[in-house]
Design a protein around this motif. Structure first.
Motif, PDB file in Angstrom:
ATOM      1  N   GLY A  22       0.798  -1.216   0.000  1.00 30.03           N
ATOM      2  CA  GLY A  22       0.000   0.000   0.000  1.00 30.03           C
ATOM      3  C   GLY A  22       0.831   1.267   0.000  1.00 30.03           C
ATOM      4  N   LEU A  23       1.833   1.362   0.907  1.00 32.04           N
ATOM      5  CA  LEU A  23       2.604   2.584   1.059  1.00 32.04           C
ATOM      6  C   LEU A  23       3.814   2.636   0.135  1.00 32.04           C
ATOM      7  N   ALA A  24       4.570   1.543   0.061  1.00 32.99           N
ATOM      8  CA  ALA A  24       5.794   1.558  -0.731  1.00 32.99           C
ATOM      9  C   ALA A  24       5.527   1.506  -2.231  1.00 32.99           C
ATOM     10  N   ARG A  25       4.401   0.906  -2.632  1.00 32.46           N
ATOM     11  CA  ARG A  25       4.168   0.749  -4.070  1.00 32.46           C
ATOM     12  C   ARG A  25       3.018   1.614  -4.588  1.00 32.46           C
ATOM     13  N   PHE A  26       1.793   1.390  -4.095  1.00 30.73           N
ATOM     14  CA  PHE A  26       0.632   2.029  -4.696  1.00 30.73           C
ATOM     15  C   PHE A  26       0.503   3.506  -4.335  1.00 30.73           C
ATOM     16  N   VAL A 148      -4.637   4.181   4.444  1.00 29.03           N
ATOM     17  CA  VAL A 148      -3.739   5.075   5.183  1.00 29.03           C
ATOM     18  C   VAL A 148      -3.154   6.139   4.257  1.00 29.03           C
ATOM     19  N   ALA A 149      -2.832   5.743   3.020  1.00 29.55           N
ATOM     20  CA  ALA A 149      -2.160   6.666   2.100  1.00 29.55           C
ATOM     21  C   ALA A 149      -3.074   7.781   1.613  1.00 29.55           C
ATOM     22  N   VAL A 150      -4.341   7.457   1.357  1.00 34.78           N
ATOM     23  CA  VAL A 150      -5.228   8.445   0.734  1.00 34.78           C
ATOM     24  C   VAL A 150      -5.447   9.679   1.605  1.00 34.78           C
ATOM     25  N   PRO A 151      -5.816   9.541   2.898  1.00 37.59           N
ATOM     26  CA  PRO A 151      -5.950  10.764   3.712  1.00 37.59           C
ATOM     27  C   PRO A 151      -4.653  11.557   3.787  1.00 37.59           C
ATOM     28  N   THR A 152      -3.526  10.843   3.761  1.00 42.08           N
ATOM     29  CA  THR A 152      -2.237  11.532   3.772  1.00 42.08           C
ATOM     30  C   THR A 152      -2.085  12.392   2.532  1.00 42.08           C
ATOM     31  N   VAL A 153      -2.523  11.839   1.378  1.00 44.03           N
ATOM     32  CA  VAL A 153      -2.450  12.605   0.139  1.00 44.03           C
ATOM     33  C   VAL A 153      -3.354  13.826   0.203  1.00 44.03           C
ATOM     34  N   LEU A 154      -4.568  13.646   0.719  1.00 45.11           N
ATOM     35  CA  LEU A 154      -5.520  14.750   0.768  1.00 45.11           C
ATOM     36  C   LEU A 154      -5.068  15.852   1.722  1.00 45.11           C
ATOM     37  N   LEU A 155      -4.416  15.467   2.825  1.00 44.16           N
ATOM     38  CA  LEU A 155      -4.019  16.441   3.837  1.00 44.16           C
ATOM     39  C   LEU A 155      -2.611  16.992   3.622  1.00 44.16           C
ATOM     40  N   MET A 156      -1.752  16.188   2.934  1.00 43.14           N
ATOM     41  CA  MET A 156      -0.350  16.581   2.808  1.00 43.14           C
ATOM     42  C   MET A 156       0.114  16.569   1.360  1.00 43.14           C
ATOM     43  N   ALA A 157      -0.788  16.911   0.436  1.00 38.22           N
ATOM     44  CA  ALA A 157      -0.423  16.882  -0.981  1.00 38.22           C
ATOM     45  C   ALA A 157       0.735  17.830  -1.278  1.00 38.22           C
ATOM     46  N   ALA A 171       7.622   1.991   8.019  1.00 37.95           N
ATOM     47  CA  ALA A 171       8.368   0.868   7.455  1.00 37.95           C
ATOM     48  C   ALA A 171       9.475   0.408   8.402  1.00 37.95           C
ATOM     49  N   ALA A 172      10.162   1.353   9.036  1.00 31.43           N
ATOM     50  CA  ALA A 172      11.210   0.998   9.992  1.00 31.43           C
ATOM     51  C   ALA A 172      10.631   0.265  11.191  1.00 31.43           C
ATOM     52  N   ALA A 173       9.470   0.710  11.665  1.00 30.09           N
ATOM     53  CA  ALA A 173       8.808   0.004  12.765  1.00 30.09           C
ATOM     54  C   ALA A 173       8.426  -1.411  12.343  1.00 30.09           C
ATOM     55  N   GLY A 174       8.034  -1.574  11.091  1.00 25.63           N
ATOM     56  CA  GLY A 174       7.719  -2.912  10.590  1.00 25.63           C
ATOM     57  C   GLY A 174       8.929  -3.827  10.575  1.00 25.63           C
ATOM     58  N   VAL A 175      10.093  -3.283  10.244  1.00 27.04           N
ATOM     59  CA  VAL A 175      11.324  -4.081  10.252  1.00 27.04           C
ATOM     60  C   VAL A 175      11.640  -4.566  11.655  1.00 27.04           C
ATOM     61  N   VAL A 176      11.523  -3.673  12.631  1.00 22.89           N
ATOM     62  CA  VAL A 176      11.806  -4.047  14.022  1.00 22.89           C
ATOM     63  C   VAL A 176      10.829  -5.127  14.494  1.00 22.89           C
ATOM     64  N   ALA A 177       9.540  -4.936  14.201  1.00 30.10           N
ATOM     65  CA  ALA A 177       8.537  -5.910  14.622  1.00 30.10           C
ATOM     66  C   ALA A 177       8.770  -7.257  13.940  1.00 30.10           C
TER      67      ALA A 177
END
Length: 431
Positions: A22-26, A148-157, A171-177
């Motif tokens: 979702g975040l890294a690709r799309f 998660v990505a879409v509201p970020t785009v709308l608020l932080m375009a 992503a870094a938190a995902g690596v640790v987990a």
């Protein structure tokens, strides 16, 4: 490593898929307008950069089974996450087409490695009878990432660099987990387990049909993924912000794919595939017929999201069940076929739009989707798994895994045959 339940593993895997897919690709496509304007990139440059994650995804997908089997689930998933972190950082700091392209290329590698790594861990930590359900839930994680990505785009375009830095933190938190929750070993197989069937004994007819249907679905779906935003803006005259809400609707409805795909697998896979392909075609026709009506456009996105995620989930679990004992390969064939279908469909549909128009092209592709749906009786039906009928083998597999967890300090395993009952990886078809 902490042992977790099947449900927790499914949710955790969905989270990693949300980050990698979702975040890294799309998410990149949603940020293209502000990135293009700030870096002064031409349309051709953006087109070339947009193709890079697909190329790296295909290359990583081809290598992923060997990587997962060689490194084990934990290290393979960590490697995937590291590529994601590096790619997201490069995008956030991009000052040229080269830096931006390097970032999206690394993100494509992250995406290609993640699902085979997770299915390798699933083989060790989840009962075989739950593999289909867990894999469909993980696959729906893509929708979570889009949501998660879409509201970020709308608020932080206008602050896309800050948005990508926030993605980097996730992503870094995902690596640790991943380091704490995935097993560090390759798939656990008891010492007296039957080896996976040789290549000559695999169900090649069913695998070929699965791959073909996945390719064709990818071809049809590329019309919506690539050209739906241009359709509603160019033909419908809707504001650019509408495209963000379209993807939000796609992600929200796509969560249903975690349940529909499981129902499809338990009931009638060919009929369910036919229904979902019909829905996919209906979403194209609805958008082409009423591009100027925002509510109808969003409704078409809901239909598309549910159909697309259900179909990819169905293809994923079918590939896993057709290749028992080879779970790092099971998701590769359908995912690779869908990606190649999208790569083939994008330029073909673009050429049709140039030759005709959006409405005619979307109608043609919708008719193609209906024809494919009519061929669904050829899709692989129910796939019987011996382990589903022999719970004691599942217990033995879990016992073997628990025993190996106690020896992760590198000491040789002893009395493994006494710890585990024989677990066969063979399957037999009911049809």
């Amino acid at each position: 490593m902490r042992a977790i339940s099947s449900t927790s593993f499914a949710v955790f895997g969905a989270g990693l898929v949300a980050i990698s897919y979702g975040l890294a690709r799309f998410a990149f496509g949603l940020f293209v307008p502000p990135i293009r304007d700030e870096l002064s990139l031409s349309t051709s440059a953006i087109g070339l950069i947009g193709a890079l994650p697909l190329i790296s995804f295909v290359l990583a997908t081809l290598a992923a089974p060997a990587v997962a089997n060689r490194l084990g689930a934990r290290l393979a998933a960590v490697l995937s996450g590291i590529f994601g972190v590096v790619g997201l950082v490069l995008i956030s700091q991009a000052d040229s087409a080269f830096t931006l392209g390097s970032g999206v290329f690394a993100c494509g590698i992250c995406t290609g490695l993640m699902m085979p790594a997770l299915t390798t861990g699933m083989q060790a930590m989840v009962k075989r009878s739950l593999h289909a359900r867990v894999s469909s839930v993980m696959n729906a994680g893509t929708s979570v990432g889009i949501i998660v990505a879409v509201p970020t785009v709308l608020l932080m375009a206008d602050a896309w660099r800050l948005a990508y830095l926030s993605f980097t933190v996730l992503a870094a938190a995902g690596v640790v987990a991943t380091w704490f929750f995935l097993p560090s070993v390759s798939p656990v197989v008891p010492a007296n387990a039957a080896p996976p069937p040789p290549l000559c004994e695999l169900p090649w007819s069913r695998l070929s049909r699965l791959t073909l249907f996945a390719f064709l679905m990818g071809f049809v779906s590329s019309a919506y993924w690539i050209f739906a935003p241009d359709l509603v803006i160019t033909l419908g005259g809707l504001p650019p912000s509408t495209t963000g809400w379209l993807w939000f609707a796609v992600g929200l409805a796509g969560l249903g794919g975690a349940f529909v795909a499981d129902l499809a697998d338990r009931n009638n896979p060919p009929i369910t595939q036919s229904l979902m392909l019909m829905m996919l075609s209906a979403s194209l026709l609805l958008l082409a017929a009423s591009p100027s009506h925002p509510l109808l456009a969003i409704f078409s996105a809901l239909i598309f999201g549910l159909a697309y995620m259900s179909l990819t989930g169905l293809y994923l679990m079918t590939g896993i069940r057709l290749l028992p004992g080879r779970l790092s390969i099971g998701p590769v064939l359908p995912f690779l076929a869908v990606s190649l279908g999208q790569a083939t469909g994008s330029p073909t549909i673009g050429a049709l739009i140039n030759a005709f128009d959006y409405a005619v092209t979307f109608s043609i592709i919708a008719v193609l989707g209906i024809v494919i749906a009519l061929l669904s009786p050829l899709f692989p039906g129910h796939i019987h798994q011996e382990a589903d009928d022999a719970p004691e083998e599942e217990t033995g597999l879990q016992a073997a895994f628990d025993h190996q967890l106690q020896n992760e300090d590198g000491e040789p395993l002893e009395d493994l045959e006494e710890t585990s009952e024989a677990a066969t990886d063979g399957t037999s078809d009911r049809r």
